[in-house]
Structures are given as C-alpha cells and as structure tokens.
Write a protein that holds these residues in place. Structure first.
Motif, PDB file in Angstrom:
ATOM      1  N   ARG A 214      -1.709   6.411   1.907  1.00 46.57           N
ATOM      2  CA  ARG A 214      -1.948   8.473   2.387  1.00 46.57           C
ATOM      3  C   ARG A 214      -0.084   8.471   2.290  1.00 46.57           C
ATOM      4  NH1 ARG A 214      -7.290   8.626   5.613  1.00 46.57           N
ATOM      5  NH2 ARG A 214      -7.291   7.144   5.923  1.00 46.57           N
ATOM      6  N   HIS A 215       0.425   7.572   3.305  1.00 46.85           N
ATOM      7  CA  HIS A 215       1.788   7.969   4.524  1.00 46.85           C
ATOM      8  C   HIS A 215       3.336   7.270   3.587  1.00 46.85           C
ATOM      9  CE1 HIS A 215      -0.462  10.010   6.614  1.00 46.85           C
ATOM     10  NE2 HIS A 215      -1.176   9.393   7.273  1.00 46.85           N
ATOM     11  N   MET A 216       2.606   6.198   2.377  1.00 49.65           N
ATOM     12  CA  MET A 216       3.367   4.981   2.215  1.00 49.65           C
ATOM     13  C   MET A 216       4.315   5.743   1.185  1.00 49.65           C
ATOM     14  SD  MET A 216       1.441   2.220   0.322  1.00 49.65           S
ATOM     15  CE  MET A 216       0.634   0.842   1.185  1.00 49.65           C
ATOM     16  N   ARG A 217       5.460   5.069   1.561  1.00 46.53           N
ATOM     17  CA  ARG A 217       6.799   6.271   1.018  1.00 46.53           C
ATOM     18  C   ARG A 217       7.166   5.353  -0.471  1.00 46.53           C
ATOM     19  NH1 ARG A 217      10.900   4.700   6.472  1.00 46.53           N
ATOM     20  NH2 ARG A 217      10.037   5.870   7.656  1.00 46.53           N
ATOM     21  N   GLU A 218       7.921   5.720  -1.591  1.00 46.42           N
ATOM     22  CA  GLU A 218       8.005   5.446  -2.191  1.00 46.42           C
ATOM     23  C   GLU A 218       7.973   3.542  -2.523  1.00 46.42           C
ATOM     24  OE1 GLU A 218       8.358   5.880  -6.378  1.00 46.42           O
ATOM     25  OE2 GLU A 218       7.678   6.927  -5.252  1.00 46.42           O
ATOM     26  N   GLN A 219       8.784   3.604  -1.678  1.00 43.34           N
ATOM     27  CA  GLN A 219       9.891   2.192  -2.336  1.00 43.34           C
ATOM     28  C   GLN A 219       8.323   0.819  -1.376  1.00 43.34           C
ATOM     29  OE1 GLN A 219      12.859   0.329  -3.482  1.00 43.34           O
ATOM     30  NE2 GLN A 219      11.991  -1.070  -3.039  1.00 43.34           N
ATOM     31  N   GLU A 220       7.832   1.243  -1.094  1.00 46.49           N
ATOM     32  CA  GLU A 220       6.168   0.444  -0.379  1.00 46.49           C
ATOM     33  C   GLU A 220       5.559   1.102  -1.525  1.00 46.49           C
ATOM     34  OE1 GLU A 220       5.927   1.335   4.053  1.00 46.49           O
ATOM     35  OE2 GLU A 220       5.367   3.418   3.131  1.00 46.49           O
ATOM     36  N   ILE A 221       5.647   1.764  -1.924  1.00 47.58           N
ATOM     37  CA  ILE A 221       4.568   2.131  -3.153  1.00 47.58           C
ATOM     38  C   ILE A 221       4.357   1.477  -4.969  1.00 47.58           C
ATOM     39  CG2 ILE A 221       3.424   3.344  -5.438  1.00 47.58           C
ATOM     40  CD1 ILE A 221       3.895   5.726  -3.101  1.00 47.58           C
ATOM     41  N   VAL A 222       6.395   0.943  -4.933  1.00 48.02           N
ATOM     42  CA  VAL A 222       6.276   0.088  -5.864  1.00 48.02           C
ATOM     43  C   VAL A 222       6.417  -1.522  -5.789  1.00 48.02           C
ATOM     44  CG1 VAL A 222       9.079  -1.089  -6.500  1.00 48.02           C
ATOM     45  CG2 VAL A 222       8.626   1.687  -6.206  1.00 48.02           C
ATOM     46  N   SER A 223       6.032  -1.394  -4.426  1.00 47.99           N
ATOM     47  CA  SER A 223       5.560  -2.792  -3.990  1.00 47.99           C
ATOM     48  C   SER A 223       5.030  -3.388  -3.869  1.00 47.99           C
ATOM     49  CB  SER A 223       6.458  -3.392  -2.623  1.00 47.99           C
ATOM     50  OG  SER A 223       6.138  -4.053  -2.003  1.00 47.99           O
ATOM     51  N   LEU A 224       4.257  -2.477  -3.786  1.00 44.20           N
ATOM     52  CA  LEU A 224       2.109  -1.855  -4.014  1.00 44.20           C
ATOM     53  C   LEU A 224       2.167  -2.233  -5.079  1.00 44.20           C
ATOM     54  CD1 LEU A 224      -0.886  -2.109  -2.541  1.00 44.20           C
ATOM     55  CD2 LEU A 224      -0.179   0.483  -2.508  1.00 44.20           C
ATOM     56  N   LYS A 225       2.392  -1.538  -6.110  1.00 41.12           N
ATOM     57  CA  LYS A 225       2.233  -1.722  -7.159  1.00 41.12           C
ATOM     58  C   LYS A 225       2.024  -3.320  -8.118  1.00 41.12           C
ATOM     59  CE  LYS A 225       3.658   2.154  -9.134  1.00 41.12           C
ATOM     60  NZ  LYS A 225       4.618   3.614  -9.471  1.00 41.12           N
ATOM     61  N   THR A 226       3.018  -4.127  -7.210  1.00 39.87           N
ATOM     62  CA  THR A 226       3.355  -5.378  -7.997  1.00 39.87           C
ATOM     63  C   THR A 226       2.096  -6.206  -7.148  1.00 39.87           C
ATOM     64  OG1 THR A 226       5.484  -5.079  -7.928  1.00 39.87           O
ATOM     65  CG2 THR A 226       4.905  -7.126  -7.974  1.00 39.87           C
ATOM     66  N   GLN A 227       2.289  -6.102  -5.934  1.00 37.70           N
ATOM     67  CA  GLN A 227       1.011  -6.934  -5.405  1.00 37.70           C
ATOM     68  C   GLN A 227      -0.408  -6.629  -5.859  1.00 37.70           C
ATOM     69  OE1 GLN A 227       0.860  -5.692  -1.189  1.00 37.70           O
ATOM     70  NE2 GLN A 227       3.177  -5.705  -0.936  1.00 37.70           N
ATOM     71  N   LEU A 228      -0.631  -5.046  -5.893  1.00 35.17           N
ATOM     72  CA  LEU A 228      -2.197  -4.713  -6.418  1.00 35.17           C
ATOM     73  C   LEU A 228      -2.541  -5.757  -8.271  1.00 35.17           C
ATOM     74  CD1 LEU A 228      -2.709  -1.581  -5.840  1.00 35.17           C
ATOM     75  CD2 LEU A 228      -4.104  -3.475  -5.348  1.00 35.17           C
ATOM     76  N   LEU A 229      -0.968  -5.682  -8.719  1.00 35.41           N
ATOM     77  CA  LEU A 229      -1.532  -6.116  -9.907  1.00 35.41           C
ATOM     78  C   LEU A 229      -1.517  -7.981 -10.225  1.00 35.41           C
ATOM     79  CD1 LEU A 229      -0.817  -6.182 -13.434  1.00 35.41           C
ATOM     80  CD2 LEU A 229       1.670  -6.654 -13.016  1.00 35.41           C
ATOM     81  N   GLU A 230      -1.122  -9.202  -8.942  1.00 33.79           N
ATOM     82  CA  GLU A 230      -1.092  -9.791  -9.024  1.00 33.79           C
ATOM     83  C   GLU A 230      -3.238 -10.368  -8.404  1.00 33.79           C
ATOM     84  OE1 GLU A 230       0.599 -12.479  -9.403  1.00 33.79           O
ATOM     85  OE2 GLU A 230       2.065 -10.993 -10.292  1.00 33.79           O
ATOM     86  N   MET A 231      -2.807  -9.719  -7.873  1.00 28.69           N
ATOM     87  CA  MET A 231      -3.995  -9.253  -7.111  1.00 28.69           C
ATOM     88  C   MET A 231      -4.912  -9.481  -8.641  1.00 28.69           C
ATOM     89  SD  MET A 231      -4.321  -6.692  -4.378  1.00 28.69           S
ATOM     90  CE  MET A 231      -2.983  -6.833  -2.640  1.00 28.69           C
ATOM     91  N   LEU A 232      -4.805  -8.548  -9.350  1.00 24.43           N
ATOM     92  CA  LEU A 232      -5.823  -8.618 -10.264  1.00 24.43           C
ATOM     93  C   LEU A 232      -6.121  -9.409 -11.303  1.00 24.43           C
ATOM     94  CD1 LEU A 232      -6.241  -4.116 -10.504  1.00 24.43           C
ATOM     95  CD2 LEU A 232      -7.742  -6.079  -9.617  1.00 24.43           C
ATOM     96  N   ARG A 233      -5.241  -9.940 -11.601  1.00 20.45           N
ATOM     97  CA  ARG A 233      -4.931 -11.203 -12.863  1.00 20.45           C
ATOM     98  C   ARG A 233      -5.887 -12.763 -12.590  1.00 20.45           C
ATOM     99  NH1 ARG A 233       1.680 -11.055 -13.324  1.00 20.45           N
ATOM    100  NH2 ARG A 233       2.048  -9.524 -14.552  1.00 20.45           N
TER     101      ARG A 233
END
Length: 233
Positions: A214-233
C-alpha cells in the motif's frame, strides 16, 4: 475486522497433494491477491473458499462462522465473461441478484455508476472483450455476497485493454469498498491492484510470503518485482 480466515488448509487430488497448511487472514474492505505460477493451487483455494471443494484438513471461516462445504456466500468473477448471449447487458448484470432471489438488486445504480446506462439493452455479441469483462464484474458486484473472488479476471485481454480494465476496476472499488480476493500470475497486476500480495509457493503449495504494497515507493516496487519473479521461478 477480519472478514476471512483460512486455517491450516490442506488438500489432495488422489495421491497428488496440492495444498499444505495454507493460512491466511483477509480484513474487511481489503484487496488481497494470491500470486502464484500456473498449477500452484490458486484455483483450488478459490473452490475451497466457495464451498465447491471440501479440504482434507483445515477451516474456512467467514465473518466468524465456518463455511466449509457451503456455497452461496461469495460473489465470483471468472476468467472469461460467461455472459448469457440471449440476455441484454442489464439482464446479465441482474442475473447475480436473481439467482439469490433478490429481484431488486442494485442494477440501475451500477449501470449509472459505470456509465453503462446507454448500452443496457445491448447484447453481448455487440461488445468488445473488455466491455464483456466489465459486465461480468458488474454482475459480480450485483451478487449478494460477503466476499468477492476474482479468478484471473483479465488474463484473456490484450495488454492495453487489460491496463484500462485495471484502472476502471480500481475506480469502481474505491466507491464500493468491497472485500476482494483475487488470484493471478501477473506480478504487475498484483502490485497495481492489491493492498497485500500473498505468494503461493512449493509443491505442495503453501503461503510463504505476505507483502503489504500500500505505501511502497517507486524504487521499492521496482525491487519487489525482481523479488517476486525469483519467488515464482
């Protein structure tokens, strides 16, 4: 207030265990997305919540009462619109409340709020894919239910239509304040629409990560996308 609790949900199909000890709480008015790869058990969770499947172990508690094996307590939007071709836009939206025996429903209010009043007498074959999905969502909104389940609702749409549909959905829900649980395999969609993202991982699958976006900043979102992609592989 806690709307939905999944407690120690496990399920097998024959000798194949799909879910193991799934635990989740969804608060009233919250939009929670279950993110997982294809075949991870997302739809099985929805079928258990909706009462179409009885889990081998565990409880489904909705507003303080067990709903295991019971139907009729959720509003559901499927992957494809599943509109009745012989019914108009208005009649398709009215269907959800009709099934529950609520002949009044909120049809006129929803048509006006969504800007669909001008096409209320149109039939599905005259609508684009995105418009059909909008009608399907309005039908779900018009279904009396304590919880909305969205089953990969935009997966069949092209990228531009999908983007427009997501924006439209957020606009409608900002007014409706419904409790929503959605499943998807789209990281972008999960981040854009959700209050929290739940990551389903493993075989059998369980919930390994719950992320508040809910309160993530843009830079945090960019990092999160990478993390989530790794989690789902």
């Amino acid at each position: 207030m806690t709307k939905l609790i999944l407690k120690d949900i496990s399920h097998m199909f024959g000798t194949n265990q799909v879910l193991s000890q799934v635990n989740l709480e969804v608060q009233e008015g919250e939009f929670v997305t279950i993110l997982g790869s294809s075949g991870s058990g997302k739809s099985t969770i929805f079928n258990i919540i909706g009462g179409l499947l009885v889990p081998d172990t565990g409880e489904v508690i909705l507003e303080g009462r067990s709903v295991v094996g019971r139907t009729g307590h959720v509003a559901y939007m499927p992957q494809t619109p599943s509109l009745m071709p012989w019914r108009t836009v208005a009649d398709n939206i009215a269907l959800g409340s009709e099934i529950k025996g609520d002949t009044a429903g909120r049809l006129d209010e929803l048509l006006e709020r969504s800007g669909f009043d001008e096409i209320r007498e149109h039939y599905p074959d005259s609508l684009s894919g995105g418009m059909k999905q909008r009608v399907s969502f309005l039908r779900a909104l018009n279904t009396p239910g304590e919880l909305m389940l969205l089953d990969e609702p935009f997966s069949a749409l092209d990228e531009i239509t999908r983007y427009d549909m997501q924006a439209w959905l957020k606009e409608i829900l900002a007014v409706e304040k419904r409790t929503v649980l959605m499943i998807t395999h789209s990281i972008e969609e999960a981040i854009k629409l959700s209050d929290r993202i739940v990551v389903l991982e493993g075989k059998p699958a369980s919930i390994r990560h719950v992320i508040d976006v809910r309160h993530m900043r843009e830079q945090e979102i960019v990092s999160l996308k990478t993390q989530l992609l790794e989690m789902l592989r």
